[in-house]
Design a protein around this motif. Structure first.
Motif, mmCIF file in Angstrom:
data_model
loop_
_atom_site.group_PDB
_atom_site.id
_atom_site.type_symbol
_atom_site.label_atom_id
_atom_site.label_comp_id
_atom_site.label_asym_id
_atom_site.label_seq_id
_atom_site.Cartn_x
_atom_site.Cartn_y
_atom_site.Cartn_z
ATOM 1 N N GLY A 75 0.839 -1.192 0.000
ATOM 2 C CA GLY A 75 0.000 0.000 0.000
ATOM 3 C C GLY A 75 0.868 1.233 0.000
ATOM 4 O O GLY A 75 1.917 1.266 -0.664
ATOM 5 N N SER A 76 0.490 2.256 0.777
ATOM 6 C CA SER A 76 1.256 3.505 0.860
ATOM 7 C C SER A 76 1.450 3.904 2.313
ATOM 8 O O SER A 76 0.516 3.828 3.115
ATOM 9 N N PHE A 77 2.671 4.315 2.636
ATOM 10 C CA PHE A 77 2.944 4.851 3.955
ATOM 11 C C PHE A 77 2.246 6.200 4.129
ATOM 12 O O PHE A 77 2.005 6.925 3.155
ATOM 13 N N SER A 78 1.966 6.544 5.373
ATOM 14 C CA SER A 78 1.492 7.895 5.650
ATOM 15 C C SER A 78 2.615 8.875 5.315
ATOM 16 O O SER A 78 3.806 8.523 5.362
ATOM 17 N N PRO A 79 2.273 10.121 4.958
ATOM 18 C CA PRO A 79 3.323 11.098 4.618
ATOM 19 C C PRO A 79 4.373 11.250 5.712
ATOM 20 O O PRO A 79 5.566 11.366 5.412
ATOM 21 N N GLU A 80 3.946 11.235 6.971
ATOM 22 C CA GLU A 80 4.901 11.419 8.062
ATOM 23 C C GLU A 80 5.822 10.214 8.199
ATOM 24 O O GLU A 80 7.037 10.356 8.340
ATOM 25 N N PRO A 82 5.523 7.031 -1.662
ATOM 26 C CA PRO A 82 5.189 6.329 -0.410
ATOM 27 C C PRO A 82 4.727 4.887 -0.579
ATOM 28 O O PRO A 82 4.472 4.210 0.411
ATOM 29 N N ARG A 83 4.622 4.394 -1.822
ATOM 30 C CA ARG A 83 4.148 3.026 -2.020
ATOM 31 C C ARG A 83 5.200 2.011 -1.580
ATOM 32 O O ARG A 83 6.402 2.235 -1.754
ATOM 33 N N PHE A 84 4.742 0.893 -1.010
ATOM 34 C CA PHE A 84 5.674 -0.096 -0.461
ATOM 35 C C PHE A 84 5.097 -1.499 -0.582
ATOM 36 O O PHE A 84 3.894 -1.691 -0.796
ATOM 37 N N THR A 122 10.454 -0.230 -1.659
ATOM 38 C CA THR A 122 9.851 1.085 -1.860
ATOM 39 C C THR A 122 10.297 1.482 -3.270
ATOM 40 O O THR A 122 10.038 0.752 -4.210
ATOM 41 N N THR A 123 10.997 2.606 -3.417
ATOM 42 C CA THR A 123 11.641 2.887 -4.698
ATOM 43 C C THR A 123 12.940 2.110 -4.802
ATOM 44 O O THR A 123 13.577 2.090 -5.857
ATOM 45 N N VAL A 124 13.360 1.503 -3.682
ATOM 46 C CA VAL A 124 14.506 0.596 -3.636
ATOM 47 C C VAL A 124 14.043 -0.662 -2.906
ATOM 48 O O VAL A 124 12.915 -0.735 -2.419
#
Length: 302
Positions: free
Chosen positions: A95-100, A112-114, A142-144
């Motif tokens: 899903g996606s992490f919260s911005p914080e 933020p996707r993971f 994530t992106t890595v």
């Protein structure tokens, strides 16, 4: 699942295959660990451990409110006669992490996707002379992408909380063998990391006798990093049942139990104050019962 930035079809297919390969490995390791622990339940002497041998209960769970697919996992719990409380869990979430929270995760600030898949276990033993133990390994993108995890031994008796005690020596030797197969520098590096990570800052004392801990393992060779992570799991499966078998015939006293309960309090303090896995699970909407199953069944703060 929209858990990764756009990539070429070839790169996306490779990443998906790696995720699936890791998930299958972690779940297979879980099954073998559960079988080994149930065998020890069967073998435990009846005079010290009356009652029927315990068996794992596997409970599937889904992440989120059900309106979308965000992954989930299987919580494996056993309340036995030898294993007072043991959890062996596998999860695969995305899903996606919260911005914080994304600000604090490698590669997530940009997107933020993971995706995360792994195995986590903690065993609290009825016999105070059998050390408690923790192990987890995971694959995160994530992106890595990277692997992380480790294993650490947590004796509850003073005489066992020395690195030169037999259990600690053998546990460290198993971890070292797993490390040395891949890089002679790994063991000292990851042992030091473990000692520093599992340190109760507010008490200025270690949680246990350590082991190894590693994170953000991305050498540029995915297959090599995954092979190392598999060997950590194999090392745990080989050494911990051996330690349990050698200690489970030892009788214990009320004073031994009291010392065990106090040390369990230290374990709970670490997990609630410092543990990254606990924080990650709660921040990503994981199964709260599974996340907090690491808490000991009984503990004391005298």
């Amino acid at each position: 699942m929209s858990s990764q930035p756009a990539a070429s079809p070839v790169a996306a297919a490779t990443l998906e295959a790696r995720r699936e390969e890791a998930r299958i490995w972690f779940e297979g390791l879980r099954d073998r660990i559960c079988a080994a622990f149930e065998a020890l339940e069967d073998e435990a002497p009846a005079d010290l451990y009356p009652g029927e041998p315990g068996r794992f209960e596997l409970t599937p769970w889904k992440r989120g409110n059900g309106s979308e697919d965000l992954g989930g996992g299987v919580m494996g719990m056993m309340r036995g006669r030898l294993f007072e409380k043991v959890g062996v869990h596998c999860s695969t979430v995305y899903g996606s992490f919260s911005p914080e929270f994304a600000k604090h995760v490698r590669g997530a600030a940009e997107d933020p996707r993971f995706f995360a898949t792994g195995i986590s276990l903690i065993a609290h033993m009825r016999n105070p002379h059998v050390p408690a133990v923790h192990m987890n390994t995971r694959f995160i993108t994530t992106t890595v992408s990277w692997f992380g995890g480790g294993m650490d031994l947590n004796p509850t008796q003073d005489y066992q909380r020395r690195e030169d005690f037999e259990d600690a020596k053998d546990f460290h030797a198993a971890a070292k063998d797993a490390c040395d197969t891949h890089d002679p520098a790994y063991f000292e590096k990851y042992k030091k990391w473990c000692d520093e990570y599992f340190w109760l800052k507010h008490r200025s004392e270690p949680r246990g006798v350590g082991g190894i801990f590693y994170d953000h393992l991305d050498s540029g060779n995915h297959d090599a990093d995954f092979a190392f992570t598999r060997d950590v799991g194999e090392a745990f499966l080989e050494i911990y049942p051996e330690i349990v078998a050698r200690r489970m015939d030892t009788p214990w006293s009320d004073a031994d139990r009291e010392e065990q309960l106090i040390r369990r309090g230290r374990y709970a303090e670490f997990n609630l104050l410092y543990d990254r896995g606990t924080k990650f699970g709660l921040e990503t909407g994981g199964n709260v019962t599974s996340i907090l199953s690491s808490m000991p069944p009984e503990a004391k703060w005298p």
